[in-house]
Write a protein that holds these residues in place. Structure first.
Motif, PDB file in Angstrom:
ATOM      1  N   TRP A   1       0.844  -1.191   0.000  1.00 34.53           N
ATOM      2  CA  TRP A   1       0.000   0.000   0.000  1.00 34.53           C
ATOM      3  C   TRP A   1       0.882   1.244   0.000  1.00 34.53           C
ATOM      4  O   TRP A   1       1.981   1.250   0.591  1.00 34.53           O
ATOM      5  CB  TRP A   1      -0.905   0.029   1.227  1.00 34.53           C
ATOM      6  N   LYS A   2       0.386   2.305  -0.605  1.00 30.46           N
ATOM      7  CA  LYS A   2       1.100   3.576  -0.629  1.00 30.46           C
ATOM      8  C   LYS A   2       1.304   4.079   0.805  1.00 30.46           C
ATOM      9  O   LYS A   2       0.344   4.180   1.569  1.00 30.46           O
ATOM     10  CB  LYS A   2       0.304   4.605  -1.442  1.00 30.46           C
ATOM     11  N   ASN A   3       2.552   4.362   1.160  1.00 28.57           N
ATOM     12  CA  ASN A   3       2.910   4.894   2.485  1.00 28.57           C
ATOM     13  C   ASN A   3       2.368   4.044   3.636  1.00 28.57           C
ATOM     14  O   ASN A   3       1.932   4.570   4.664  1.00 28.57           O
ATOM     15  CB  ASN A   3       2.450   6.344   2.645  1.00 28.57           C
ATOM     16  N   TYR A   4       2.421   2.735   3.467  1.00 28.24           N
ATOM     17  CA  TYR A   4       1.877   1.842   4.506  1.00 28.24           C
ATOM     18  C   TYR A   4       2.519   2.083   5.869  1.00 28.24           C
ATOM     19  O   TYR A   4       1.857   1.980   6.913  1.00 28.24           O
ATOM     20  CB  TYR A   4       2.036   0.369   4.089  1.00 28.24           C
ATOM     21  N   ASP A   5       3.819   2.417   5.863  1.00 25.55           N
ATOM     22  CA  ASP A   5       4.525   2.642   7.125  1.00 25.55           C
ATOM     23  C   ASP A   5       3.973   3.858   7.868  1.00 25.55           C
ATOM     24  O   ASP A   5       3.898   3.872   9.099  1.00 25.55           O
ATOM     25  CB  ASP A   5       6.032   2.781   6.889  1.00 25.55           C
ATOM     26  N   GLN A   6       3.534   4.875   7.118  1.00 27.38           N
ATOM     27  CA  GLN A   6       2.938   6.059   7.735  1.00 27.38           C
ATOM     28  C   GLN A   6       1.558   5.738   8.309  1.00 27.38           C
ATOM     29  O   GLN A   6       1.175   6.258   9.357  1.00 27.38           O
ATOM     30  CB  GLN A   6       2.841   7.203   6.711  1.00 27.38           C
ATOM     31  N   ILE A   7       0.817   4.868   7.607  1.00 29.23           N
ATOM     32  CA  ILE A   7      -0.491   4.435   8.125  1.00 29.23           C
ATOM     33  C   ILE A   7      -0.291   3.720   9.452  1.00 29.23           C
ATOM     34  O   ILE A   7      -0.981   4.000  10.438  1.00 29.23           O
ATOM     35  CB  ILE A   7      -1.218   3.531   7.102  1.00 29.23           C
ATOM     36  N   LEU A   8       0.676   2.800   9.488  1.00 28.34           N
ATOM     37  CA  LEU A   8       0.944   2.063  10.725  1.00 28.34           C
ATOM     38  C   LEU A   8       1.369   3.002  11.851  1.00 28.34           C
ATOM     39  O   LEU A   8       0.881   2.900  12.970  1.00 28.34           O
ATOM     40  CB  LEU A   8       2.046   1.026  10.497  1.00 28.34           C
ATOM     41  N   LYS A   9       2.268   3.913  11.539  1.00 26.69           N
ATOM     42  CA  LYS A   9       2.830   4.806  12.563  1.00 26.69           C
ATOM     43  C   LYS A   9       1.796   5.774  13.123  1.00 26.69           C
ATOM     44  O   LYS A   9       1.704   5.966  14.335  1.00 26.69           O
ATOM     45  CB  LYS A   9       4.004   5.576  11.963  1.00 26.69           C
ATOM     46  N   HIS A  10       1.011   6.401  12.241  1.00 32.07           N
ATOM     47  CA  HIS A  10       0.136   7.491  12.677  1.00 32.07           C
ATOM     48  C   HIS A  10      -1.315   7.072  12.952  1.00 32.07           C
ATOM     49  O   HIS A  10      -2.048   7.811  13.602  1.00 32.07           O
ATOM     50  CB  HIS A  10       0.149   8.622  11.650  1.00 32.07           C
ATOM     51  N   PHE A  11      -1.730   5.923  12.416  1.00 28.39           N
ATOM     52  CA  PHE A  11      -3.131   5.525  12.557  1.00 28.39           C
ATOM     53  C   PHE A  11      -3.277   4.145  13.193  1.00 28.39           C
ATOM     54  O   PHE A  11      -4.017   3.990  14.146  1.00 28.39           O
ATOM     55  CB  PHE A  11      -3.843   5.573  11.193  1.00 28.39           C
TER      56      PHE A  11
END
Length: 190
Positions: A115-125
């Motif tokens: 997924w696009k920017n999956y790491d940011q989804i995990l970190k912030h959401f």
């Protein structure tokens, strides 16, 4: 307030979706579940997709009697295909007082790193993950921002529902009664 975001085409919304949404609300810190009706999934091309306004009407019919469920058309005015990270970013900007978490099936967890920017989804959401039949194992199940929940593995297929409607067969119990009524009234999936 913590909000669970349940993305999907909901073509149509069915009983399996409703069971998962209710279990997320009842077994996690989530107080509301928002059904995000996606005009187009970047990983799927579907010629049988009803117009998004018809699909959100079905979601609204399904959730009408539950004050803790909401529908959202936020992706209707976004570039297509829309990406989850972009939708999450807009929602967070519009609702800075809320904490959003993404609800996904375990079958999507193994491919989540695509997924696009999956790491940011995990970190912030973070993710709330429900079990799905035939899911591949993922190292993400032990991630600090991934919450695995217990839920029945209800494998209801929207494709089957559409096929039954087309063949003039009953879809009773597969979709909420209000959704079945709307499908009949509007002649969806014929």
């Amino acid at each position: 307030m913590e909000i669970g975001l349940f993305f999907g085409s909901f073509n149509p919304v069915h009983t399996g979706h409703m069971i998962i949404a209710n279990l997320v609300k009842e077994t996690t810190d989530v107080q509301e579940v928002w059904f995000i009706v996606s005009p187009q999934n970047p990983f799927k091309k579907n010629k049988n997709l009803l117009h998004e306004f018809d699909r959100i009407d079905m979601v609204n019919a399904a959730i009408a009697d539950d004050y803790s469920f909401r529908s959202s058309d936020i992706e209707f005015n976004m570039p297509r295909p829309s990406y989850t990270i972009d939708t999450l970013t807009i929602l967070q900007e519009k609702h800075p007082d809320k904490k959003f978490r993404l609800i996904i099936g375990e079958d999507n967890l193994a491919s989540f790193p695509k997924w696009k920017n999956y790491d940011q989804i995990l970190k912030h959401f973070g993710l709330i993950v429900y079990p799905r039949p035939h899911s591949k194992t993922s190292e993400l199940t032990s991630h600090i921002n991934v919450e695995m929940i217990e839920a029945p593995q209800v494998d209801i297929s929207a494709t089957l529902i559409r096929k039954l409607v087309k063949n003039e067969k009953s879809i009773k119990y597969l979709v909420p009664d209000q959704v079945e009524g709307l499908i009949k009234k509007k002649g969806f999936f014929k």
